[in-house]
Design an enzyme around this catalytic site. Sequence first.
Site, PDB file in Angstrom:
ATOM      1  N   GLY A   3       0.984  -1.098   0.026  1.00  0.00           N
ATOM      2  CA  GLY A   3       0.167  -0.231   0.009  1.00  0.00           C
ATOM      3  C   GLY A   3       0.787   1.207  -0.066  1.00  0.00           C
ATOM      4  O   GLY A   3       2.138   1.047   0.038  1.00  0.00           O
ATOM      5  N   GLY A  21       2.169   4.663   1.595  1.00  0.00           N
ATOM      6  CA  GLY A  21       2.562   5.357   3.053  1.00  0.00           C
ATOM      7  C   GLY A  21       3.961   4.946   3.474  1.00  0.00           C
ATOM      8  O   GLY A  21       4.594   4.308   2.995  1.00  0.00           O
ATOM      9  N   GLY A  22       4.069   5.612   4.743  1.00  0.00           N
ATOM     10  CA  GLY A  22       5.544   5.767   5.084  1.00  0.00           C
ATOM     11  C   GLY A  22       5.988   4.415   5.587  1.00  0.00           C
ATOM     12  O   GLY A  22       7.132   4.107   5.257  1.00  0.00           O
ATOM     13  N   ILE A  23       5.134   3.829   6.280  1.00  0.00           N
ATOM     14  CA  ILE A  23       5.651   2.437   6.572  1.00  0.00           C
ATOM     15  C   ILE A  23       5.869   1.493   5.591  1.00  0.00           C
ATOM     16  O   ILE A  23       6.863   0.571   5.507  1.00  0.00           O
ATOM     17  CB  ILE A  23       4.438   1.936   7.807  1.00  0.00           C
ATOM     18  CG1 ILE A  23       4.500   2.516   8.964  1.00  0.00           C
ATOM     19  CG2 ILE A  23       4.880   0.413   8.197  1.00  0.00           C
ATOM     20  CD1 ILE A  23       3.522   2.650  10.211  1.00  0.00           C
ATOM     21  N   GLU A  25      -2.558  -3.347  -5.998  1.00  0.00           N
ATOM     22  CA  GLU A  25      -3.288  -2.439  -6.331  1.00  0.00           C
ATOM     23  C   GLU A  25      -2.779  -1.473  -7.035  1.00  0.00           C
ATOM     24  O   GLU A  25      -2.917  -0.558  -7.914  1.00  0.00           O
ATOM     25  CB  GLU A  25      -4.637  -2.025  -5.506  1.00  0.00           C
ATOM     26  CG  GLU A  25      -4.085  -1.535  -4.057  1.00  0.00           C
ATOM     27  CD  GLU A  25      -5.031  -1.300  -3.084  1.00  0.00           C
ATOM     28  OE1 GLU A  25      -6.252  -1.772  -3.297  1.00  0.00           O
ATOM     29  OE2 GLU A  25      -4.754  -0.557  -2.249  1.00  0.00           O
ATOM     30  N   LEU A  80      -5.344   3.003  11.523  1.00  0.00           N
ATOM     31  CA  LEU A  80      -5.266   4.105  12.453  1.00  0.00           C
ATOM     32  C   LEU A  80      -5.387   3.447  13.885  1.00  0.00           C
ATOM     33  O   LEU A  80      -4.747   4.138  14.971  1.00  0.00           O
ATOM     34  CB  LEU A  80      -6.682   4.908  12.184  1.00  0.00           C
ATOM     35  CG  LEU A  80      -6.416   5.673  11.057  1.00  0.00           C
ATOM     36  CD1 LEU A  80      -7.728   6.376  10.544  1.00  0.00           C
ATOM     37  CD2 LEU A  80      -5.140   6.707  10.738  1.00  0.00           C
ATOM     38  N   GLY A 140      -8.342  -1.285  -0.840  1.00  0.00           N
ATOM     39  CA  GLY A 140      -8.260  -2.871  -1.113  1.00  0.00           C
ATOM     40  C   GLY A 140      -7.537  -3.304   0.254  1.00  0.00           C
ATOM     41  O   GLY A 140      -7.122  -4.677  -0.034  1.00  0.00           O
TER      42      GLY A 140
END
Length: 440
Positions: A224, A226-228, A247, A322, A345
């Site tokens: 996905g 994002g930072g992580i 995706e 979150l 997803g």
Amino acid sequence: MQGLPKATGQTPAQQYAAKRMQADDALDLLRDADMIIVPTGAGEPPALLTALSAQRQRFQDIQVAQILAMRKFGYFDQATSHHVRHAALFFGGASRAGGQGGWCDFIPNYFSEIPVMIERGQMPADVVFAMASSMNEQGWFSLSLGTDYTMAALAKARVVVLEVNPNVPFAHGACHVHISRIDGLVESSEAVIEVGLPTIGPVQEAIGKYVADMIDDGSTLQIGYGGIPDAVVMQLTDKHDLGIHTEMLGDGILSLVECGAITNRKKTLLPGRMVATFALGSRKLYQFMHHNPMVEMHPSNFTNDPYNAGLNDNLISINASLQVDLLGQCGSESIAHLPYSGTGGQVDFVRAANRSRGGKSFIVLPSTARDGSISRIVATIAPGTHVTTSKNDVNYVVTEYGVAQLRGKSARQRAQALIAIAHPDFRAELRAAANRMCVF
């Protein structure tokens, strides 16, 4: 490819010339109360949506449905939302304020099922506005940046208008539409929107290392944004024969191709090819996709379908949340009742990894929020929170303090494992809550 070319008696070039128009002229094809389908992210057509914004007061009750709006066009306006209103399939920076304020609509969904919702008429698709590549000699365009649900909408729509841009890559896969299906063509040459890699701090890096250490050579990845997730990518450069079934194509994946970690050789579904449904990154990424036989773009009901994706052995899914409660329920898309993003997803790929032989699904999150004042590992999900991934689906949860493996574990064991990876400042409070709930 989207259907067979219709016999018209004209060459593709002649049809192209006949259908070329200005963005303002394309608005004459709209009707009040139309639902306009717009692709994900970089696939949104800026010239068309800018024109719609400028003339929005011509219309009544038009909706623009999109999974991730990248630009805050003029129609993101509470005062004129009865003229043109955004219908979010996933909230982002452009649409979040409208969702939280109640003047942007929200359509709950799994990304994999949006095409099915359109095909079955559960979600209207009157008009398609989409970015597309230049046309090839046979009359085909590629919707490479946002294949997603747009291909299903093309089959249903009364009107299809493409914003043709030579900077959009012509990609392989099930992402093509023929000139004979198009009602209007608007030309644009501005650079495709670019999104850089997120900033990665020590917390993200620590989480990334835990996950990277559990990824074996030959695994197939869903990563996905994002930072992580990108912190995981940065620590995979020494892996071998990784594959991609995801995706989103982003620059993190491109970096693994360039260093040789991704070869796609050991994939068990479409070996040798990386599969995605939309792309969001740099110009370099978009150029990499152009006529590249390694890359295939497919609709989300193929890429995100848990059965299809789960046909890849050793599928690894990495998605952020979150909030996670002591049973393992993930609130990944809202802050209490206030919408923040969407399901996207996440559930699709968690279930796919659970189906996959040797698969592993990771939910990743920092242990705290608001400068350490709030624990993201909580006793119970906050009232009103949109639960994204259920307790029955979640497998690995990872914070900077470690990994909790949940599937097959009792409620007591889950609580113990999750408290162990919570921030130390909140562990006593979580144990007391677990005791009150009779979990301990």
